[in-house]
Design a protein around this motif. Structure first.
Motif, PDB file in Angstrom:
ATOM      1  N   GLN A 161      89.498  27.865 102.488  1.00 56.51           N
ATOM      2  CA  GLN A 161      89.213  29.297 102.360  1.00 56.51           C
ATOM      3  C   GLN A 161      89.198  29.979 103.731  1.00 56.51           C
ATOM      4  O   GLN A 161      89.704  31.094 103.874  1.00 56.51           O
ATOM      5  CB  GLN A 161      87.874  29.498 101.642  1.00 56.51           C
ATOM      6  CG  GLN A 161      87.561  30.931 101.339  1.00 56.51           C
ATOM      7  CD  GLN A 161      88.470  31.553 100.302  1.00 56.51           C
ATOM      8  OE1 GLN A 161      89.251  30.885  99.644  1.00 56.51           O
ATOM      9  NE2 GLN A 161      88.378  32.857 100.156  1.00 56.51           N
ATOM     10  N   PHE A 197      84.977  39.486 102.775  1.00 58.76           N
ATOM     11  CA  PHE A 197      85.260  38.887 104.086  1.00 58.76           C
ATOM     12  C   PHE A 197      86.575  39.379 104.677  1.00 58.76           C
ATOM     13  O   PHE A 197      86.913  39.059 105.804  1.00 58.76           O
ATOM     14  CB  PHE A 197      85.282  37.363 103.964  1.00 58.76           C
ATOM     15  CG  PHE A 197      83.981  36.811 103.481  1.00 58.76           C
ATOM     16  CD1 PHE A 197      82.856  36.873 104.270  1.00 58.76           C
ATOM     17  CD2 PHE A 197      83.886  36.237 102.232  1.00 58.76           C
ATOM     18  CE1 PHE A 197      81.647  36.377 103.824  1.00 58.76           C
ATOM     19  CE2 PHE A 197      82.682  35.726 101.761  1.00 58.76           C
ATOM     20  CZ  PHE A 197      81.554  35.804 102.574  1.00 58.76           C
ATOM     21  N   GLU A 237      85.857  36.962  98.221  1.00 59.51           N
ATOM     22  CA  GLU A 237      86.843  37.022  99.295  1.00 59.51           C
ATOM     23  C   GLU A 237      87.046  38.437  99.843  1.00 59.51           C
ATOM     24  O   GLU A 237      87.173  38.625 101.057  1.00 59.51           O
ATOM     25  CB  GLU A 237      88.181  36.462  98.806  1.00 59.51           C
ATOM     26  CG  GLU A 237      89.257  36.470  99.855  1.00 59.51           C
ATOM     27  CD  GLU A 237      90.519  35.818  99.360  1.00 59.51           C
ATOM     28  OE1 GLU A 237      91.254  35.297 100.210  1.00 59.51           O
ATOM     29  OE2 GLU A 237      90.794  35.811  98.149  1.00 59.51           O
ATOM     30  N   LEU A 243      81.508  33.808 106.230  1.00 55.29           N
ATOM     31  CA  LEU A 243      82.164  32.981 105.220  1.00 55.29           C
ATOM     32  C   LEU A 243      81.812  31.513 105.417  1.00 55.29           C
ATOM     33  O   LEU A 243      81.501  30.797 104.455  1.00 55.29           O
ATOM     34  CB  LEU A 243      83.680  33.183 105.283  1.00 55.29           C
ATOM     35  CG  LEU A 243      84.541  32.314 104.376  1.00 55.29           C
ATOM     36  CD1 LEU A 243      84.219  32.592 102.919  1.00 55.29           C
ATOM     37  CD2 LEU A 243      86.002  32.549 104.649  1.00 55.29           C
ATOM     38  N   VAL A 256      91.734  33.038 104.571  1.00 57.87           N
ATOM     39  CA  VAL A 256      91.215  34.359 104.956  1.00 57.87           C
ATOM     40  C   VAL A 256      91.686  34.717 106.365  1.00 57.87           C
ATOM     41  O   VAL A 256      92.056  35.863 106.632  1.00 57.87           O
ATOM     42  CB  VAL A 256      89.678  34.401 104.838  1.00 57.87           C
ATOM     43  CG1 VAL A 256      89.100  35.636 105.501  1.00 57.87           C
ATOM     44  CG2 VAL A 256      89.276  34.356 103.368  1.00 57.87           C
ATOM     45  N   LEU A 265      83.596  31.458  96.594  1.00 57.42           N
ATOM     46  CA  LEU A 265      84.179  32.034  97.799  1.00 57.42           C
ATOM     47  C   LEU A 265      85.378  32.917  97.464  1.00 57.42           C
ATOM     48  O   LEU A 265      85.600  33.950  98.103  1.00 57.42           O
ATOM     49  CB  LEU A 265      84.579  30.936  98.783  1.00 57.42           C
ATOM     50  CG  LEU A 265      83.432  30.131  99.383  1.00 57.42           C
ATOM     51  CD1 LEU A 265      83.981  29.040 100.298  1.00 57.42           C
ATOM     52  CD2 LEU A 265      82.449  31.009 100.115  1.00 57.42           C
TER      53      LEU A 265
END
Length: 109
Positions: A37, A107, A104, A7, A41, A100
């Protein structure tokens, strides 16, 4: 931690594209988007198999992180227009964050 490294690498590549398109302001906004982000995450990933209540709380906190960072970026750009152009910085943030967000789920595995 391998997904977070991927990421961060993708975010760095998007920041590079933002630098070409929008200059230093876009890079600053993009870097803030990558940081937001990564935080969201990292917060959500441990709760992927948790009960729905815990998952939703962590998901909502991740969204709150993104909104708070966006507000901080806009506030900084609005008060420092000589160093951070408002449009370029905000578009850099959104231009990096949105791809991103679309990726998502890759990830979170």
């Amino acid at each position: 931690m391998r997904p977070l490294a991927a990421l961060a690498a993708l975010g760095g590549a998007l920041c590079g594209a933002a630098a070409v398109l929008g200059g230093a302001g876009a890079v600053a906004g993009g870097a803030a988007a990558v940081a937001a982000q990564l935080g969201a995450v990292a917060l959500l990933r441990p709760a992927m198999r948790a009960p729905q209540r815990e998952f939703l709380i962590r998901w909502l906190l991740g969204m709150a992180i993104r909104v708070a960072v966006l507000a901080a970026v806009v506030a900084l750009a609005a008060t420092n227009r000589d160093r951070l152009p408002l449009a370029e910085t905000t578009l850099g943030f959104l231009g990096v964050l949105l791809p991103l967000l679309f990726l998502e789920t890759r990830f979170l595995r």
